[in-house]
Design a protein around this motif. Structure first.
Motif, PDB file in Angstrom:
ATOM      1  N   TRP A 133      15.796  38.717   1.420  1.00  0.00           N
ATOM      2  CA  TRP A 133      14.730  38.597   2.400  1.00  0.00           C
ATOM      3  C   TRP A 133      15.380  38.026   3.647  1.00  0.00           C
ATOM      4  CZ3 TRP A 133      10.681  41.199   0.989  1.00  0.00           C
ATOM      5  CH2 TRP A 133      10.305  41.257  -0.350  1.00  0.00           C
ATOM      6  N   CYS A 135      15.067  36.560   7.558  1.00  0.00           N
ATOM      7  CA  CYS A 135      14.236  36.000   8.627  1.00  0.00           C
ATOM      8  C   CYS A 135      15.005  36.128   9.929  1.00  0.00           C
ATOM      9  CB  CYS A 135      13.968  34.523   8.381  1.00  0.00           C
ATOM     10  SG  CYS A 135      13.084  34.221   6.862  1.00  0.00           S
ATOM     11  N   PHE A 158      11.563  39.634   8.370  1.00  0.00           N
ATOM     12  CA  PHE A 158      10.409  38.931   8.931  1.00  0.00           C
ATOM     13  C   PHE A 158      10.808  38.321  10.261  1.00  0.00           C
ATOM     14  CE2 PHE A 158       9.343  39.555   4.619  1.00  0.00           C
ATOM     15  CZ  PHE A 158       7.960  39.512   4.517  1.00  0.00           C
ATOM     16  N   PHE A 160      10.293  35.881  13.450  1.00  0.00           N
ATOM     17  CA  PHE A 160       9.642  34.630  13.819  1.00  0.00           C
ATOM     18  C   PHE A 160       9.745  34.309  15.311  1.00  0.00           C
ATOM     19  CE2 PHE A 160      10.018  34.393   9.255  1.00  0.00           C
ATOM     20  CZ  PHE A 160       8.772  33.907   8.900  1.00  0.00           C
ATOM     21  N   VAL A 170      12.537  28.195   9.311  1.00  0.00           N
ATOM     22  CA  VAL A 170      11.937  28.892   8.163  1.00  0.00           C
ATOM     23  C   VAL A 170      12.876  28.838   6.955  1.00  0.00           C
ATOM     24  CG1 VAL A 170      11.024  31.075   7.304  1.00  0.00           C
ATOM     25  CG2 VAL A 170      10.623  30.398   9.689  1.00  0.00           C
TER      26      VAL A 170
ATOM     27  N   ILE B 197       6.032  27.516  15.182  1.00  0.00           N
ATOM     28  CA  ILE B 197       5.975  28.639  14.255  1.00  0.00           C
ATOM     29  C   ILE B 197       4.589  28.569  13.611  1.00  0.00           C
ATOM     30  CG2 ILE B 197       6.973  29.654  12.177  1.00  0.00           C
ATOM     31  CD1 ILE B 197       9.538  28.000  12.871  1.00  0.00           C
ATOM     32  N   SER B 201       2.210  32.652   9.950  1.00  0.00           N
ATOM     33  CA  SER B 201       3.421  33.465   9.762  1.00  0.00           C
ATOM     34  C   SER B 201       4.265  32.907   8.616  1.00  0.00           C
ATOM     35  CB  SER B 201       4.237  33.552  11.053  1.00  0.00           C
ATOM     36  OG  SER B 201       4.751  32.283  11.398  1.00  0.00           O
ATOM     37  N   LEU B 202       4.279  31.602   8.470  1.00  0.00           N
ATOM     38  CA  LEU B 202       4.999  31.016   7.329  1.00  0.00           C
ATOM     39  C   LEU B 202       4.318  31.410   6.023  1.00  0.00           C
ATOM     40  CD1 LEU B 202       5.809  27.469   8.698  1.00  0.00           C
ATOM     41  CD2 LEU B 202       7.483  29.176   7.974  1.00  0.00           C
ATOM     42  N   PHE B 205       5.004  35.065   5.146  1.00  0.00           N
ATOM     43  CA  PHE B 205       6.362  35.287   4.644  1.00  0.00           C
ATOM     44  C   PHE B 205       6.504  34.794   3.206  1.00  0.00           C
ATOM     45  CE2 PHE B 205      10.820  33.523   4.299  1.00  0.00           C
ATOM     46  CZ  PHE B 205      11.369  34.726   3.905  1.00  0.00           C
ATOM     47  N   PHE B 206       6.213  33.528   2.982  1.00  0.00           N
ATOM     48  CA  PHE B 206       6.506  32.956   1.663  1.00  0.00           C
ATOM     49  C   PHE B 206       5.619  33.538   0.555  1.00  0.00           C
ATOM     50  CE2 PHE B 206       8.378  29.440   4.252  1.00  0.00           C
ATOM     51  CZ  PHE B 206       9.669  29.608   3.799  1.00  0.00           C
ATOM     52  N   THR B 209       6.947  36.992  -0.576  1.00  0.00           N
ATOM     53  CA  THR B 209       8.344  37.154  -0.984  1.00  0.00           C
ATOM     54  C   THR B 209       8.667  36.203  -2.143  1.00  0.00           C
ATOM     55  OG1 THR B 209       9.085  35.584   0.717  1.00  0.00           O
ATOM     56  CG2 THR B 209       9.030  37.910   1.334  1.00  0.00           C
ATOM     57  N   LEU B 210       9.365  35.134  -1.866  1.00  0.00           N
ATOM     58  CA  LEU B 210       9.837  34.258  -2.943  1.00  0.00           C
ATOM     59  C   LEU B 210       8.711  33.653  -3.778  1.00  0.00           C
ATOM     60  CD1 LEU B 210      11.762  33.745  -0.223  1.00  0.00           C
ATOM     61  CD2 LEU B 210      12.945  32.286  -1.844  1.00  0.00           C
TER      62      LEU B 210
END
Lengths: 297, 297, 297, 297
Positions: A133, A135, A158, A160, A170, B197, B201-202, B205-206, B209-210
């Protein structure tokens, strides 16, 4: 297109292999040459310095261990800035501090080259599979220009925004969330164990239901089995990342109690000399505090 | 088969509706009768006491708010033990202390009825969909006998052995892991926000994905948006669960620093009078400590 | 003897006044001249730069706010190293990092002048009374040579050996112990208050019996009364010291959970804009978390 | 006057001896009689039960190990309430929960006898010297009536009002403050040690200057020397007190991060089987986490 790649640790080697696809030519550099041999056999050429690796490249990747190493390969006497063409892009994949990213971005701007922060998530085997992944943050057109290359190493990108430091915030946050998941599982599994509930049964339940995600599956298994080999990343390396995170928290005035605890656990792990295990092994601090004694194997 | 169901909160109502399937007959009881009306319209009968709900039932479910309530509906003067037939099974779904579970199991044994600990995971809408995760522990044949009923309310059943307290340890551990995920995201999102940020958006992303799991997706969204309505469970209710967890940790001699912090946050939330929000709203403690001021809406 | 003194904050002014005793001559310097006026009226002379203050001095004191300021007055273009005679001693009283102390000691050695780390403990009124506690470390003969001067500002001198950084580790540790006492009292007093035991009665009991020491008496009173004026040192200033302490803990691999919490409280205090109070005011974070609401005065 | 005394541990024996002064007659009881022999030789009489010890006494003291023991000697079949005359006063010195104190006070009121909460501070040698600090709370006239007796065991009496639970809140808070001082010194001394500053030199500086109080002097020495013998109170015993404190914090809705950490350290100490040391030995958890290895003696 011609690509440079600097930094051939476990992660770097795997990423560089994927960049050899699509007929790109690749020049590679590492502090010690032996790590480069498999890539050379696969068609890459050896560059004797970062500057040489950057020479005539359209894009140069860096994947090194910390801020100091990145500053050195970028701004050192034989650093990549002394080889990089105007308009070429430095794709910086290392886990570093946001401020270092911002400073390097400025250095590139002064020389009319470009910098894209591109830290990545994934263990070495994920890197091999081209499934990281990624960023990114930085200047818009630079990000667009390097997207085809990033697609070779990752399964998703992704964005940012413009701040070259953002992607690094991130990345540090991701490692932090991971550390929190490890500590949380370690506490829960130890409580279960002391209630005669096997660590494995807890792991299997949670990692297939509420917490069915890559992180809980992969790290949870290590913590359930208490086997911290092979080493994905050492406690000392990730402790450095947590330190960078706490530095950001300090600057941004954000109290982060969980981050403090994860950092304490990693510090204890390093202080006790447990340095040759995967960093998830800090989970052992929890069972140790609970007085759990394992038979020596 | 005839089923009794005691405790018609948001969770209980949803579970009871699913038990009406397969031509089972259902007798329901609740402290206040109005909650039972939709179920009565759907074919259930009203029982004026727990004992009456248990009368001639093959299996009786309980889903109440805490240990005291469960003791009362089980062992009170009009408690289910005074109505339950020999060999019938009490399926106890409430989040309670393992010791209460063990004591109730013994009480049932003395009267030749049976007790199965069956705490469940999932928000009310998950319960409506019959998609709960069910943890069971207790006597083997009792667990086998109630499995068909549990399949009506859940998408998966996990067995944690003979100890009637075990499933409750797992339930408390699950709420603890959830609380840890909430605190971790709150810290990370606040750090991101202060670095410009966006929380969203955080989160995006998270959670894709992970950490792509139900918990991070559902709770993460609340924390990203900072909208803690509707109320799945109040801070006071889950604080009670964390207290039970810490009681177990205390007995088992397991230091749990993350659990202490989550409990502190929930305590602060309740102390400040933020009682009518979802418990994930304790995430607000993190941004408050960081001096983040929101415009009043 | 001729003395130079650089840095005339609340502490510096008080210390400088005491050095005027015994017929010593004194040259003083500060970033802004107005602070020097009372000293000049008392017999000191004005030096227009640190170098000038150091010129022909037997000993030069510095008392500035942080590492950067000390580096500047020492090694800047008009820094004291450019005025200091060989064999003269720099008595460095600021609260700084041990590593800065070690580096400055080396710089002096290169120029045949000497450096003694001499951080002090005590509030401004204690400094006025010449009753500071002084910690020293560095080269033995230099420490001996400056002892008569230190006796003018302090009631006791404690020697921590040759390492110029040692006395600063002690100073940072002292501020840490102080912060711990503040947090501990804040927690205990708040628990008492919520049990209808007045903060004052707890304060009076503990500060006259088991904890009858200057720190518990002085800081305890602030916390009991919740009056954080006048400002001895701001939260931001002492937060800087705690940061230096945590940096040392990080280098020395010592997990310090109490230090993390005190740092979190100071961070929250600064983040919320409570900057114009004494640093002991971080105790307010404890009652705030407990939902204690004070009537606005 | 005639005095009863129940509970002859290290503390109880020492206190009872002091009550033999002034021609008071004393009846003593303990679970095992052998502890009573020195007192009997000094003039006390043996009582075969708490009830007998209370018989015809003007005042009866209790000093037992926990809530359960106090309930038993007070309300058990042969408990002191079955021997105590109307108007006689029960002086309750044990460290117990405030709620137990409140309940016992009510029981006495129902029988027209009286209850004064009188927990004490001080190690056994302090008790021998009659120099304890005594905290009292409860009914005003009862407190007045027992003051002459308390003056025989203590050097000072502090009154915390009418609530019989109040003095116990103060006692628990005192042990908490003590635990905080231990943890704080352990962290500071370990940091010093790793910077080549001896634990002893730090101890000597702080315990004679800013923190010159009995607690820092006495406990600080144990922590500096790392000698946790003889045992004043075991880790398990004081862990029980911290648990009671956290129970109060939970009820009063006060987050207490320092209390959580001290409790964690004591839990780890007990979990590791370090049970036969003074409770200050939990300081060893700090150096252990820092990887400090001591040569086995």
């Amino acid at each position: 297109m011609h690509i440079g790649f600097i930094g051939l640790g476990q992660m770097g080697i795997a990423m560089a292999h994927n960049l050899l696809k699509n007929d790109h030519s690749l020049a590679v550099h590492n502090r010690t040459r032996d790590k480069a041999e498999p890539l050379i056999r696969a068609g890459a050429t050896w560059a004797s310095s970062p500057a040489e690796a950057a020479y005539e490249a359209d894009v140069v990747f860096t994947m090194v261990s910390d801020d100091a190493a990145l500053r050195d390969v970028t701004m050192g006497e034989l650093g990549l800035l002394n080889g990089l063409s105007e308009e070429a892009v430095h794709v910086s994949c290392s886990t570093i501090s946001p401020d270092t990213a911002r400073q390097l971005a400025q250095e590139h701007q002064h020389r009319n080259s470009r910098y894209v922060a591109s830290p990545v998530f994934g263990k070495p085997e994920v890197a091999q599979a081209g499934k990281l992944w990624v960023c990114v943050s930085g200047e818009t057109t630079a990000k667009e220009d390097v997207r085809p290359f990033l697609n070779l190493i990752g399964q998703g990108i992704f964005d940012f925004g413009d701040d070259p430091g953002a992607a690094n915030v991130v990345k540090l946050s991701g490692n932090f969330l991971l550390g929190c998941a490890i500590e949380a599982m370690a506490e829960a599994f130890t409580l279960g164990e002391k209630n005669n509930i096997s660590r494995t049964s807890l792991y299997e339940f949670f990692s297939t239901t509420l917490f069915a995600s890559p992180v809980y599956k992969n790290y949870g298994k290590l913590i359930a089995d208490e086997v911290y080999q092979p080493v994905g990343a050492t406690p000392a390396l990730i402790r450095k990342d947590m330190r960078l995170l706490l530095d950001e928290a300090q600057k941004a005035l954000v109290p982060m109690p969980f981050a403090d605890i994860v950092f304490q656990q990693l510090t204890a792990t390093v202080a006790k000399g447990k340095t040759d295990i995967d960093w998830a092994g800090f989970a052992g601090e929890v069972s140790e505090k609970a007085g759990v004694v394992r038979p020596k194997s």
